[in-house]
Design a protein around this motif. Structure first.
Motif, PDB file in Angstrom:
ATOM      1  N   UNK A 105       0.816  -1.214   0.000  1.00  0.00           N
ATOM      2  CA  UNK A 105       0.000   0.000   0.000  1.00  0.00           C
ATOM      3  C   UNK A 105       0.849   1.263   0.000  1.00  0.00           C
ATOM      4  N   UNK A 106       2.142   1.136   0.349  1.00  0.00           N
ATOM      5  CA  UNK A 106       3.008   2.315   0.412  1.00  0.00           C
ATOM      6  C   UNK A 106       4.036   2.396  -0.719  1.00  0.00           C
ATOM      7  N   UNK A 107       4.291   1.286  -1.422  1.00  0.00           N
ATOM      8  CA  UNK A 107       5.304   1.316  -2.490  1.00  0.00           C
ATOM      9  C   UNK A 107       5.053   0.226  -3.519  1.00  0.00           C
ATOM     10  N   UNK A 108       5.244   0.608  -4.777  1.00  0.00           N
ATOM     11  CA  UNK A 108       5.137  -0.332  -5.893  1.00  0.00           C
ATOM     12  C   UNK A 108       6.444  -0.264  -6.664  1.00  0.00           C
ATOM     13  N   UNK A 109       6.975  -1.419  -7.056  1.00  0.00           N
ATOM     14  CA  UNK A 109       8.168  -1.450  -7.902  1.00  0.00           C
ATOM     15  C   UNK A 109       7.769  -2.079  -9.229  1.00  0.00           C
ATOM     16  N   UNK A 110       7.956  -1.291 -10.309  1.00  0.00           N
ATOM     17  CA  UNK A 110       7.661  -1.738 -11.669  1.00  0.00           C
ATOM     18  C   UNK A 110       8.973  -1.891 -12.410  1.00  0.00           C
ATOM     19  N   UNK A 111       9.147  -3.001 -13.139  1.00  0.00           N
ATOM     20  CA  UNK A 111      10.395  -3.257 -13.871  1.00  0.00           C
ATOM     21  C   UNK A 111      10.111  -3.521 -15.338  1.00  0.00           C
ATOM     22  N   UNK A 112      11.137  -3.195 -16.154  1.00  0.00           N
ATOM     23  CA  UNK A 112      11.095  -3.523 -17.583  1.00  0.00           C
ATOM     24  C   UNK A 112      12.516  -3.627 -18.095  1.00  0.00           C
ATOM     25  N   UNK A 113      12.690  -4.295 -19.245  1.00  0.00           N
ATOM     26  CA  UNK A 113      13.978  -4.380 -19.933  1.00  0.00           C
ATOM     27  C   UNK A 113      13.812  -3.759 -21.303  1.00  0.00           C
ATOM     28  N   UNK A 114      14.816  -2.987 -21.715  1.00  0.00           N
ATOM     29  CA  UNK A 114      14.770  -2.365 -23.032  1.00  0.00           C
ATOM     30  C   UNK A 114      16.091  -2.594 -23.750  1.00  0.00           C
ATOM     31  N   UNK A 115      16.026  -2.579 -25.071  1.00  0.00           N
ATOM     32  CA  UNK A 115      17.241  -2.668 -25.880  1.00  0.00           C
ATOM     33  C   UNK A 115      17.945  -1.318 -25.819  1.00  0.00           C
ATOM     34  N   UNK A 116      19.218  -1.322 -26.148  1.00  0.00           N
ATOM     35  CA  UNK A 116      19.970  -0.068 -26.193  1.00  0.00           C
ATOM     36  C   UNK A 116      20.740   0.189 -24.912  1.00  0.00           C
ATOM     37  N   UNK A 117      21.234   1.413 -24.805  1.00  0.00           N
ATOM     38  CA  UNK A 117      22.051   1.786 -23.655  1.00  0.00           C
ATOM     39  C   UNK A 117      21.341   2.884 -22.866  1.00  0.00           C
ATOM     40  N   UNK A 118      21.745   3.050 -21.626  1.00  0.00           N
ATOM     41  CA  UNK A 118      21.107   4.037 -20.765  1.00  0.00           C
ATOM     42  C   UNK A 118      21.644   5.442 -21.034  1.00  0.00           C
ATOM     43  N   UNK A 119      20.990   6.401 -20.427  1.00  0.00           N
ATOM     44  CA  UNK A 119      21.347   7.798 -20.636  1.00  0.00           C
ATOM     45  C   UNK A 119      22.648   8.196 -19.934  1.00  0.00           C
ATOM     46  N   UNK A 120      23.260   7.289 -19.212  1.00  0.00           N
ATOM     47  CA  UNK A 120      24.542   7.586 -18.569  1.00  0.00           C
ATOM     48  C   UNK A 120      25.720   7.411 -19.531  1.00  0.00           C
ATOM     49  N   UNK A 121      25.427   7.002 -20.743  1.00  0.00           N
ATOM     50  CA  UNK A 121      26.455   6.837 -21.759  1.00  0.00           C
ATOM     51  C   UNK A 121      26.343   7.953 -22.787  1.00  0.00           C
ATOM     52  N   UNK A 122      27.434   8.168 -23.493  1.00  0.00           N
ATOM     53  CA  UNK A 122      27.468   9.180 -24.535  1.00  0.00           C
ATOM     54  C   UNK A 122      27.879   8.532 -25.847  1.00  0.00           C
ATOM     55  N   UNK A 123      27.661   9.252 -26.907  1.00  0.00           N
ATOM     56  CA  UNK A 123      28.122   8.848 -28.231  1.00  0.00           C
ATOM     57  C   UNK A 123      28.968   9.974 -28.795  1.00  0.00           C
ATOM     58  N   UNK A 124      29.990   9.580 -29.525  1.00  0.00           N
ATOM     59  CA  UNK A 124      30.723  10.544 -30.342  1.00  0.00           C
ATOM     60  C   UNK A 124      30.312  10.233 -31.770  1.00  0.00           C
ATOM     61  N   UNK A 125      29.920  11.260 -32.478  1.00  0.00           N
ATOM     62  CA  UNK A 125      29.495  11.068 -33.853  1.00  0.00           C
ATOM     63  C   UNK A 125      29.710  12.335 -34.657  1.00  0.00           C
TER      64      UNK A 125
END
Length: 184
Positions: A105-125
């Protein structure tokens, strides 16, 4: 001889009666046990507790695992008024792309998996003919963080091809080292 036949016949009859009685007794016990189980299961259904619901001030935690880099990012939000009183089943319907990992009643944890990389990474292009640092994969919901003064035309052919596809890096320091290497 007739006495022996009679005695054997009585013994056989006795064993048949005993066997039949024993079988009847076992089936009677099994029948009573089945009735007891039905009565018990009927009672538990009547005593079934209602589903737990989200209370005011409840937290909804969204956990996303990125297959490309293996990182998990977590975002915590307060349950807005829309979700107050929701049950686990109702939340699962609302967030179909997520899996309800835990619910109280006080907390819900929702999870998912996605392709790709997280926003903590950068790209040089490459961006507008120059080497650039991106947040996200170039051309796919990316944001240019820094456009350098290094034109793509002065790069070695191999470096230019790599940058056209984008190079994943983990930090801005790594970007500075690569950028310096491209100019020498």
């Amino acid at each position: 001889m007739p006495k022996k036949v009679l005695l054997y016949s009585l013994l056989i009859l006795f064993f048949l009666v005993i066997s039949f009685g024993y079988g009847f007794f076992l089936s009677f016990l099994d029948f009573n046990k089945t009735q007891d189980m039905e009565r018990i299961s009927g009672n538990t259904e009547a005593l079934q507790l209602p589903e737990e619901k989200l209370n005011p001030g409840a937290k909804i935690v969204f956990v996303t695992r990125y297959r490309g880099c293996g990182h998990e990012l977590q975002k915590e939000n307060s349950a807005d008024d829309k979700f107050l009183g929701y049950t686990k089943t109702q939340l699962q319907e609302e967030f179909k792309e997520w899996k309800v990992e835990s619910f109280s009643s006080s907390q819900v944890i929702l999870k998912r998996e996605v392709d790709g990389i997280c926003e903590n990474h950068y790209y040089i292009g490459l961006y507008d003919g120059y080497v650039a640092l991106f947040q996200g994969e170039p051309g796919k919901n990316s944001k240019v963080l820094e456009k350098t003064d290094i034109p793509a035309e002065i790069l070695k052919e191999e470096d230019r091809r790599l940058l056209e596809n984008g190079i994943i890096i983990n930090s801005r320091d790594e970007f500075l080292k690569i950028r310096e290497g491209l100019t020498h």
